[in-house]
Design a protein around this motif. Structure first.
Motif, short mmCIF file in Angstrom:
data_model
loop_
_atom_site.label_atom_id
_atom_site.label_comp_id
_atom_site.label_asym_id
_atom_site.label_seq_id
_atom_site.Cartn_x
_atom_site.Cartn_y
_atom_site.Cartn_z
N ILE A 31 0.85 -1.19 0.00
CA ILE A 31 0.00 0.00 0.00
C ILE A 31 0.88 1.23 0.00
N GLY A 32 0.73 2.03 -1.04
CA GLY A 32 1.55 3.24 -1.15
C GLY A 32 1.12 4.31 -0.18
N LYS A 33 1.99 5.22 0.10
CA LYS A 33 1.71 6.34 0.99
C LYS A 33 0.40 7.03 0.57
N LYS A 34 -0.42 7.32 1.56
CA LYS A 34 -1.72 7.98 1.37
C LYS A 34 -2.79 7.10 0.72
N GLN A 35 -2.44 5.87 0.40
CA GLN A 35 -3.46 4.94 -0.10
C GLN A 35 -4.21 4.34 1.08
N HIS A 36 -5.46 3.95 0.85
CA HIS A 36 -6.28 3.42 1.93
C HIS A 36 -6.32 1.89 1.96
N LEU A 37 -6.27 1.37 3.17
CA LEU A 37 -6.53 -0.05 3.39
C LEU A 37 -8.02 -0.24 3.67
N GLY A 41 -17.48 3.19 5.97
CA GLY A 41 -18.63 2.61 5.27
C GLY A 41 -18.33 1.23 4.72
N GLU A 42 -17.06 0.92 4.52
CA GLU A 42 -16.69 -0.41 4.05
C GLU A 42 -16.67 -1.40 5.21
N ILE A 43 -16.78 -2.66 4.86
CA ILE A 43 -16.60 -3.70 5.87
C ILE A 43 -15.15 -4.13 5.87
N CYS A 44 -14.59 -4.20 7.06
CA CYS A 44 -13.18 -4.56 7.20
C CYS A 44 -13.05 -6.08 7.00
N LYS A 45 -12.68 -6.47 5.79
CA LYS A 45 -12.63 -7.88 5.44
C LYS A 45 -11.40 -8.58 5.98
N CYS A 46 -10.33 -7.81 6.20
CA CYS A 46 -9.06 -8.41 6.60
C CYS A 46 -8.39 -7.63 7.72
N MET A 47 -7.63 -8.34 8.53
CA MET A 47 -6.68 -7.71 9.41
C MET A 47 -5.33 -7.76 8.70
N GLY A 48 -4.54 -6.71 8.86
CA GLY A 48 -3.27 -6.66 8.14
C GLY A 48 -2.08 -6.59 9.10
N PHE A 49 -1.19 -7.54 8.94
CA PHE A 49 0.06 -7.53 9.71
C PHE A 49 1.07 -6.70 8.94
N ILE A 50 1.61 -5.69 9.60
CA ILE A 50 2.50 -4.75 8.90
C ILE A 50 3.95 -5.25 8.95
N VAL A 51 4.49 -5.53 7.79
CA VAL A 51 5.88 -5.98 7.69
C VAL A 51 6.80 -4.77 7.56
N LYS A 52 6.29 -3.76 6.87
CA LYS A 52 7.11 -2.59 6.61
C LYS A 52 6.19 -1.40 6.41
N GLY A 53 6.56 -0.27 7.02
CA GLY A 53 5.77 0.92 6.80
C GLY A 53 5.14 1.46 8.08
N HIS A 93 -11.31 5.09 8.82
CA HIS A 93 -10.42 4.99 7.66
C HIS A 93 -9.08 4.45 8.14
N ILE A 94 -8.42 3.68 7.30
CA ILE A 94 -7.04 3.29 7.58
C ILE A 94 -6.22 3.60 6.34
N ASP A 95 -5.19 4.39 6.50
CA ASP A 95 -4.33 4.66 5.34
C ASP A 95 -2.86 4.61 5.74
N ALA A 96 -2.02 4.65 4.73
CA ALA A 96 -0.58 4.49 4.95
C ALA A 96 0.09 5.85 5.06
N CYS A 97 0.91 6.03 6.08
CA CYS A 97 1.70 7.25 6.26
C CYS A 97 3.04 7.14 5.53
N SER A 100 3.91 0.96 2.47
CA SER A 100 3.82 -0.12 3.46
C SER A 100 3.60 -1.48 2.81
N GLU A 101 4.04 -2.50 3.53
CA GLU A 101 3.84 -3.88 3.07
C GLU A 101 3.15 -4.67 4.18
N LEU A 102 2.06 -5.34 3.79
CA LEU A 102 1.25 -6.07 4.77
C LEU A 102 1.07 -7.52 4.38
#
Lengths: 191, 191
Positions: A31-37, A41-53, A93-97, A100-102
């Motif tokens: 997920i690139g910077k400023k992109q949303h995970l 209003g969306e349903i959170c389908k996944c939990m994301g383990f952050i490897v980098k970012g 909202h969840i986004d990348a600062c 990031s790699e998940l």
DNA sequence: AAAAATTGTAGACAAATGTCTATGAAATAC
DNA sequence: GTATTTCATAGACATTTGTCTACAATTTTT
């Protein structure tokens, strides 16, 4: 060693075979910077383990102000647990600062793994225990301390966050404005 | 029906045999009003399921002010999770606001039951999930809302608490003074 | 390299909340 | 039943924090 393998081993002892099994349920994602995970209003389908970012979870109030609820860096889990578990639309909202790699895992797969793999069950139990402990501390801090003490606490408990996130993000996480945080820091420098 | 049986069944389907097994790991305990279940500096040896009564968890700061961190009534679990899990001295006090009846379970017994009894494992997973969800909401409220909105939220989410605990206790739980809560209520009455 | 966006600080003023003292009502203890 | 404690409110004043505007430094984008 795979970062997820290393991470899981801190909580539950797993064999390489266990890990191969567990890993097969995760999907890598960049997920690139400023992109949303996740978006409101969306349903959170996944939990994301952050490897980098580095990432943040926030919600936007009626006035359009963003309130940052969580900050995440390497080895943290990003997601809205309520939406994930209940299957309801998220308010966050969840986004990348940073770029990031998940590794993502779906709700169904967590349920399967819990039953199939005792080590994974152990992992989720321990993660939730740790999460309960740290949110308890955050609530205690939030209801009982001044802005200045909350920031001191934050710096002591998360020094790596201070380097990683800009001040206005940290201020919002602490429930204060960037102006107040700036004043607090100035006051602390004089000591 | 045993209240604990009824409670557990809401989270995990258990047989009567399962329950007999589970129940054997709990110890009943009565705690009179103003008596303590846990004191600062002690290790929280047990989590207590409240069958009857009302309790609070708080800590006392350097100035001697009590800050109420949790409120509990029937069907809630009283305890300091950090001390319970880590075996470290607690910073919290837990005492009874009314004469109360609990079922206590030790850390060792939770670990045994988790392994022995899949339904109990399921129960702890789900309780922690629910706890994670509700503390997330409380943090969001705490960092983003004014005293007035926090109280509104509180009344909407926990109407039974409003009847059960005096205002200065609720104020402290919300992270405000009793004076501020009194003002907030007056303001809300005018609407 | 220039333009634009982000970041951190500053000061003036406003609003929210805390502190303190006092008071009366209600609940509890003796 | 009386005394004592607890509880809720009120007002005056202090302190903290928010709001807004401005500005300079830095980073990012073009």
């Amino acid at each position: 060693m795979h970062p997820l393998f290393h991470y899981i081993n801190q909580y539950a002892i797993i064999s390489e075979e266990d890990f191969e099994d567990i890993q097969s349920y995760f999907i890598p994602k960049k997920i690139g910077k400023k992109q949303h995970l996740l978006k409101e209003g969306e349903i959170c389908k996944c939990m994301g383990f952050i490897v980098k970012g580095a990432m943040r979870k926030y919600y936007t109030d009626e006035k359009g102000t963003e309130h940052i609820v969580n900050l995440y860096v390497e080895n943290w889990w990003a997601g809205d647990r309520e939406s994930f578990v209940m299957g309801t639309p998220s308010v966050y909202h969840i986004d990348a600062c940073e770029d990031s790699e998940l590794f993502l895992i779906s709700r169904e797969n967590t349920l399967i793994l819990r039953n199939e793999c005792p080590a994974f069950n152990e992992l989720t139990l321990k993660l939730d225990e740790q999460s309960t402990i740290s949110t308890q501390k955050r609530i205690t801090s939030s209801i009982s301390l001044t802005a200045e003490k909350r920031y001191e606490d934050f710096v002591n408990n998360h020094p790596y966050f201070v380097q990683r996130f800009p001040q206005h993000i940290i201020a919002s996480y602490l429930g204060i404005t960037k102006d107040t945080l700036s004043r607090v820091r100035k006051k602390m420098l004089r000591k």
